[in-house]
Write a protein that holds these residues in place. Structure first.
Motif, PDB file in Angstrom:
ATOM      1  N   GLY A 128       0.755  -1.228   0.139  1.00  0.00           N
ATOM      2  CA  GLY A 128      -0.107  -0.283  -0.076  1.00  0.00           C
ATOM      3  C   GLY A 128       0.863   1.231  -0.032  1.00  0.00           C
ATOM      4  N   LYS A 129       0.318   2.329  -0.651  1.00  0.00           N
ATOM      5  CA  LYS A 129       1.036   3.537  -0.745  1.00  0.00           C
ATOM      6  C   LYS A 129       0.632   4.766   0.080  1.00  0.00           C
ATOM      7  N   HIS A 130      -0.509   4.586   0.546  1.00  0.00           N
ATOM      8  CA  HIS A 130      -0.978   5.740   1.408  1.00  0.00           C
ATOM      9  C   HIS A 130      -0.672   5.729   2.929  1.00  0.00           C
ATOM     10  N   THR A 131      -0.182   6.564   3.623  1.00  0.00           N
ATOM     11  CA  THR A 131       0.315   6.439   4.881  1.00  0.00           C
ATOM     12  C   THR A 131      -0.034   7.617   5.531  1.00  0.00           C
ATOM     13  N   VAL A 132      -0.201   7.455   7.165  1.00  0.00           N
ATOM     14  CA  VAL A 132      -0.645   8.709   7.736  1.00  0.00           C
ATOM     15  C   VAL A 132       0.129   9.732   7.737  1.00  0.00           C
ATOM     16  N   ASP A 133       1.463   9.719   7.187  1.00  0.00           N
ATOM     17  CA  ASP A 133       2.296  10.831   7.096  1.00  0.00           C
ATOM     18  C   ASP A 133       1.626  11.871   5.807  1.00  0.00           C
TER      19      ASP A 133
END
Length: 331
Positions: free
Chosen positions: A36-41
């Motif tokens: 996965g590419k989406h992160t909380v950052d």
């Protein structure tokens, strides 16, 4: 001839050196648990909101809930330790990722976090294995812990002999004792307020089965609501003993479903999906996992129900926002 032999031998020697280095350093290599590419950052955390964060922790659950500057954690993902020293229980734990994500999302200017409560949905390591790490972290204060007592007398022999249910449960309880965190075992199904949300624990009644069961059948769900926008976090609830059939009437219509048991074949029964009518589904699952999750059968039923599915293995951290009217996911 000697020069030619030396030249031919150099590549072989180089390959052997590389193999030795790889084997030597391999234990320190962290295997990626998801694509996965989406992160909380990437999330704008400058203002508080009403959000549910499904953290990308491979084939495990860790869900952070935020409302009006308050935070709660549902499960703590897999741990890296192996209390029974079984080779088949060696996992790439993600407890450190969970702690880091919690501190990024919920930390104050000094990096300190207060969790109003944590919920251990059931005593499987991919759900509560990392909770002791969260509880013992010096920068995190947990006000209350919810988990039902683990009763091994009612669990099937396979889980007793081959898994570490008892050990991870005891590790969580021990951590709570060390940090003086109150533990609630008898969990009420009365609704309660949490910031702008109304919440309700589901499936807390003791099983009436006379046969040994899996710990998944003891899993606790959480219903979260704001002004009629509703989400159900199904933990590992499935329909092997009719839990989904029974809970569908209790839950009613929802907008968002955390798909039960990582999309196993025994979860997300067609009748359950039709009765609850979710628009969105989230599957917490790891890339190339050995369980074959999510199964084609579960994905087919979700598709037939018209549910838009977000998977942590392909999407990354999944975050849902709500204003009490709609649900949205950032691009």
């Amino acid at each position: 001839m000697m020069k030619r032999m030396i030249m031919l031998g150099l590549p072989v020697i180089l390959i052997m050196v590389l193999i030795v280095l790889f084997v030597y350093f391999m234990p320190n290599i962290k295997m990626s648990f998801s694509a996965g590419k989406h992160t909380v950052d990437a999330i704008d955390l400058s203002t508080h909101g009403d959000r549910i964060y499904f953290l990308n922790t491979g084939s495990a659950d860790a869900i952070l809930i935020e409302s009006e500057g308050k935070y709660a954690l549902v499960d703590g993902a897999e741990d890296s330790d192996n209390p029974r020293n079984f080779p088949e229980l060696i996992y790439d734990g993600t407890e450190d990722y969970v702690v880091d994500a919690i501190r990024k999302i919920a930390g104050d200017e000094n990096g300190k976090v207060v969790l109003e409560f944590i919920l251990g949905t059931h005593s499987h390591s991919d759900h509560i294995g990392g909770l002791d790490t969260v509880i013992l972290d010096d920068n995190i204060t947990v006000k209350t812990a919810y988990i039902e007592k683990y009763d091994e007398s009612k669990i099937n022999s396979h889980e007793i002999t081959a898994w570490d249910n008892k050990e991870v449960y005891e590790q969580m309880i021990s951590a709570c004792e060390k940090r003086n965190v109150p533990v609630i075992h008898d969990i009420s199904e009365e609704t309660f307020s949490f910031g702008n949300f109304t919440m309700k624990f589901c499936n807390t009644a003791e099983t009436q089965s006379t046969e040994p069961i899996g710990e998944n059948e003891n899993a606790i769900g959480l219903l979260v609501e704001k002004n009629g926008v509703r989400a159900f976090l199904a933990a590992d609830i499935n329909n092997l003993d009719g839990d989904e059939d029974r809970l569908a009437k209790e839950i009613g219509k929802i907008n968002l479903l955390k798909v039960g048991h990582h999309g196993s074949k025994s979860s997300s029964a067609s009748d359950f999906l039709e009765a609850t009518g979710a628009t969105y589904g989230v599957i917490c699952v790891g890339t190339g996992n050995s369980y074959g999750h999510p199964t084609d059968a579960a994905l087919g039923r979700l598709d037939d129900a018209g549910i838009t599915v977000y998977r942590t293995d392909t999407y990354g951290d999944v975050v849902f926002y709500t204003d009490g009217v709609t649900l949205s996911v950032p691009d």
